[in-house]
Design a protein around this motif. Structure first.
Motif, mmCIF file in Angstrom:
data_model
loop_
_atom_site.group_PDB
_atom_site.id
_atom_site.type_symbol
_atom_site.label_atom_id
_atom_site.label_comp_id
_atom_site.label_asym_id
_atom_site.label_seq_id
_atom_site.Cartn_x
_atom_site.Cartn_y
_atom_site.Cartn_z
ATOM 1 N N ASP A 289 -3.403 1.037 0.416
ATOM 2 C CA ASP A 289 -2.828 2.342 0.748
ATOM 3 C C ASP A 289 -1.383 2.424 0.277
ATOM 4 O OD1 ASP A 289 -5.212 3.082 1.941
ATOM 5 O OD2 ASP A 289 -4.508 2.682 3.986
ATOM 6 N N CYS A 290 -0.645 1.350 0.470
ATOM 7 C CA CYS A 290 0.753 1.291 0.050
ATOM 8 C C CYS A 290 0.854 1.397 -1.468
ATOM 9 C CB CYS A 290 1.383 0.001 0.555
ATOM 10 S SG CYS A 290 3.141 -0.144 0.236
ATOM 11 N N GLU A 291 -0.009 0.690 -2.168
ATOM 12 C CA GLU A 291 -0.016 0.718 -3.629
ATOM 13 C C GLU A 291 -0.341 2.121 -4.140
ATOM 14 O OE1 GLU A 291 0.406 -1.419 -7.308
ATOM 15 O OE2 GLU A 291 0.726 -2.106 -5.262
ATOM 16 N N ILE A 292 -1.320 2.766 -3.519
ATOM 17 C CA ILE A 292 -1.700 4.126 -3.917
ATOM 18 C C ILE A 292 -0.552 5.092 -3.668
ATOM 19 C CG2 ILE A 292 -3.224 6.065 -3.316
ATOM 20 C CD1 ILE A 292 -5.429 3.907 -2.876
ATOM 21 N N ASN B 299 9.299 -3.564 -5.408
ATOM 22 C CA ASN B 299 10.336 -4.053 -4.484
ATOM 23 C C ASN B 299 11.171 -2.910 -3.928
ATOM 24 O OD1 ASN B 299 9.619 -6.756 -4.655
ATOM 25 N ND2 ASN B 299 11.007 -7.164 -6.349
ATOM 26 N N ALA B 300 11.552 -1.978 -4.786
ATOM 27 C CA ALA B 300 12.340 -0.836 -4.330
ATOM 28 C C ALA B 300 11.536 0.011 -3.346
ATOM 29 C CB ALA B 300 12.782 0.006 -5.528
ATOM 30 N N PHE B 301 10.275 0.235 -3.661
ATOM 31 C CA PHE B 301 9.415 1.026 -2.781
ATOM 32 C C PHE B 301 9.259 0.354 -1.421
ATOM 33 C CE2 PHE B 301 5.252 2.285 -1.130
ATOM 34 C CZ PHE B 301 5.368 3.668 -1.170
ATOM 35 N N LEU B 302 8.998 -0.931 -1.410
ATOM 36 C CA LEU B 302 8.807 -1.651 -0.158
ATOM 37 C C LEU B 302 10.083 -1.743 0.672
ATOM 38 C CD1 LEU B 302 6.446 -4.524 -1.358
ATOM 39 C CD2 LEU B 302 5.825 -2.466 -0.046
ATOM 40 N N ASN B 303 11.239 -1.646 0.004
ATOM 41 C CA ASN B 303 12.525 -1.686 0.698
ATOM 42 C C ASN B 303 13.072 -0.285 0.989
ATOM 43 O OD1 ASN B 303 12.813 -4.517 0.868
ATOM 44 N ND2 ASN B 303 13.374 -4.585 -1.287
#
Length: 52
Positions: free
Chosen positions: A6-9, A35-39
Motif C-alpha cells: 500500500d505504501c509503495e502504491i 527514503n524521502a517518502f518514508l520520512n
C-alpha cells in the motif's frame, strides 16, 4: 506485507501526480524517493521542474 505494498502504491501514485504537474525525477534514484517518502519529506525537493 499489505502495508508495504500500500505504501509503495501510494508513493508511485504521488510521483506520477507530481510528474503530471511538471516535476521530473530523472536525476533521483528510486531509493532516494523511497527514503524521502518514508520520512515524510516533500518529494518536490528532490525533483526539478520541467520547462514547458
Amino acid at each position: 506485507m499489505d502495508t508495504d505494498m500500500d505504501c509503495e502504491i501510494e508513493m508511485v501514485a504521488l510521483v506520477h501526480k507530481l510528474e503530471e504537474a511538471g516535476y521530473c525525477f530523472a536525476e533521483v534514484t528510486d531509493e532516494d524517493i523511497r527514503n524521502a517518502f518514508l520520512n515524510n519529506q516533500d518529494l518536490r525537493d528532490l525533483a526539478v521542474i520541467r520547462l514547458a
